[in-house]
Design an enzyme around this catalytic site. Structure first.
Site, PDB file in Angstrom:
ATOM      1  CG  ASP A  45      45.706  41.162  35.173  1.00  0.00           C
ATOM      2  OD1 ASP A  45      46.161  40.267  34.428  1.00  0.00           O
ATOM      3  OD2 ASP A  45      44.535  41.147  35.602  1.00  0.00           O
ATOM      4  CD  GLU A 182      45.183  32.575  30.859  1.00  0.00           C
ATOM      5  OE1 GLU A 182      44.781  33.754  30.781  1.00  0.00           O
ATOM      6  OE2 GLU A 182      46.016  32.187  31.698  1.00  0.00           O
TER       7      GLU A 182
HETATM    8  O1  KIV Z   1      47.940  39.185  32.219  1.00  0.00           O
HETATM    9  C1  KIV Z   1      48.327  38.424  31.318  1.00  0.00           C
HETATM   10  O2  KIV Z   1      49.520  38.149  31.146  1.00  0.00           O
HETATM   11  C2  KIV Z   1      47.308  37.826  30.453  1.00  0.00           C
HETATM   12  C3  KIV Z   1      47.767  36.769  29.497  1.00  0.00           C
HETATM   13  C4  KIV Z   1      47.922  35.486  30.214  1.00  0.00           C
HETATM   14  C5  KIV Z   1      46.867  36.639  28.345  1.00  0.00           C
HETATM   15  O3  KIV Z   1      46.175  38.162  30.539  1.00  0.00           O
END
Ligand code: KIV
Length: 280
Positions: A45, A182
Site C-alpha cells: 500500500d 519494519e
Molecule cells: O507497503 C509497503 O511497501 C510495505 C513494506 C514497507 C513492507 O508494507
C-alpha cells in the site's frame, strides 16, 4: 523458473537461504523483479506514497490495491505475489475475509499482508482457514502512522520488544506464513527470527532476518529527495529519467526529434493520387 510458493519460502528459512522481496506497483516493475529472480513481490500500500502522491498509506483503498495488483500479477509470473490489505479493510472479520478474497479473485494475488499482532490474530486465522496465505507485519506499521506520530522505530524498550515478540508468536499461531519486521532494532529482529519457525522479512531491521524487503522507488532513486536510512540506492534511475526527459524536451523544441527513422513516408503513387484528390 519454477513458481515460488509459500512452501518454497518456508523451505528457504529451514535451509537458511535468504529470502528476497521487493515492492512493485505495475506490469513493467513486476517483469523486472521476475527477471531479477526475486522470491516475493509485494504490491504494497506504499503505492499510495510512491505512485499516487498521497502523504501516507492511510488514503489507499481496496480499488487502488486491486487495480495495481492486477497489473503486477500480469507481469510477475515466478515470484509469489503478496498484496497489502489497505487501512480499515480488515478491521472486522467479515471485511478481512471478503477483501482478502477480492485481492486474490479480482487482483490475481497469491497471498495477502496485513498489519498488527495479537489484535489481528483472529482475522489472520479466518483468512488462512479460507485457504488464503497471510503475511503479518509488525514493528512500524505505516497504517498506524498517526498513532505513532511519525515514521519511528518500534520495540526499542524492553517492554515494547516483548510485546513485539508476543505479536509475532500470535501471528505464527494464527497461521501466518511469514512476518515483515519494519523498523525494529537489530537485536529484537534477531530474537524474533530465532523464536519463529516462519520467516521474518526485514526492512530497516538488520541482517539477521530471514529475508529483506525494500520499496522499489527507494532502490532506484525514484522517490525524489526522500532517502530513508533503511534503504540503499542501487541505481540512479530517477536521475537518468530526468536527463532523458530534458533531452527530449530540447530535441522536440529544436526540431532534432523526430526524424525519418521515427516515422514513415507515403508511397509515391499514393501521394500523387492524394494530392490530386485534394485539388478536386
Ligand atoms: O507497503 C509497503 O511497501 C510495505 C513494506 C514497507 C513492507 O508494507
Amino acid at each position: 523458473m519454477k513458481k515460488v510458493t509459500v512452501s518454497t519460502i518456508l523451505k528457504k528459512k529451514k535451509a537458511k537461504e535468504k529470502i528476497t522481496m521487493v515492492t512493485a506497483y505495475d506490469y513493467p516493475m513486476a517483469v523486472l523483479a521476475d527477471q531479477a529472480g526475486i522470491d516475493l513481490i509485494l504490491v504494497g500500500d506504499s503505492v499510495g506514497m510512491t505512485v499516487l502522491g498521497y502523504d501516507t498509506t492511510v488514503q489507499v483503498t481496496m480499488e487502488d490495491m486491486i487495480h495495481h495488483t492486477k497489473a503486477v500479477a500480469s507481469g510477475g509470473k515466478t515470484p509469489l505475489i503478496v498484496a497489502d490489505l489497505p487501512f480499515l479493510s480488515y478491521h472486522t472479520l467479515e471485511d478481512g475475509l471478503r477483501n482478502a478474497g477480492r485481492l486474490l479473485q479480482e487482483g490475481g494475488a497469491q497471498a495477502v499482508k496485513l498489519e498488527g499482532g495479537k489484535e489481528v490474530a483472529n482475522t489472520v486465522e479466518q483468512i488462512v482457514a479460507a485457504g488464503i496465505p497471510v503475511m503479518g507485519h509488525l514493528g512500524f506499521t505505516p497504517q498506524s502512522v498517526h498513532k505513532f506520530g511519525g515514521f519511528y522505530f518500534q520495540g526499542k524498550s524492553s517492554q515494547g520488544a516483548v510485546e513485539l515478540v508476543e505479536g509475532a508468536r500470535a501471528l505464527e499461531a494464527a497461521g501466518a506464513f511469514a512476518v515483515v519486521l519494519e523498523l525494529v532494532p537489530w537485536e529484537v529482529a534477531e530474537k524474533v527470527t530465532e523464536i519463529l519457525t516462519i520467516p521474518t522479512i526485514g526492512i530497516g531491521s538488520g541482517p539477521a532476518c530471514d529475508g529483506q524487503v525494500q520499496v522499489f522507488h527507494d532502490l532506484f532513486g525514484l522517490a525524489g529527495n526522500f532517502k530513508p536510512r533503511h534503504a540503499k540506492e542501487y541505481a540512479k534511475v530517477g536521475e537518468a529519467i530526468l536527463d532523458g526527459l530534458r533531452t527530449y524536451v530540447r530535441e522536440v523544441k529544436e526540431g532534432i526529434f523526430p526524424t525519418e527513422e521515427n516515422t514513415r513516408r507515403m508511397d509515391e503513387t499514393e501521394l500523387v493520387a492524394f494530392k490530386r484528390l485534394l485539388e478536386k
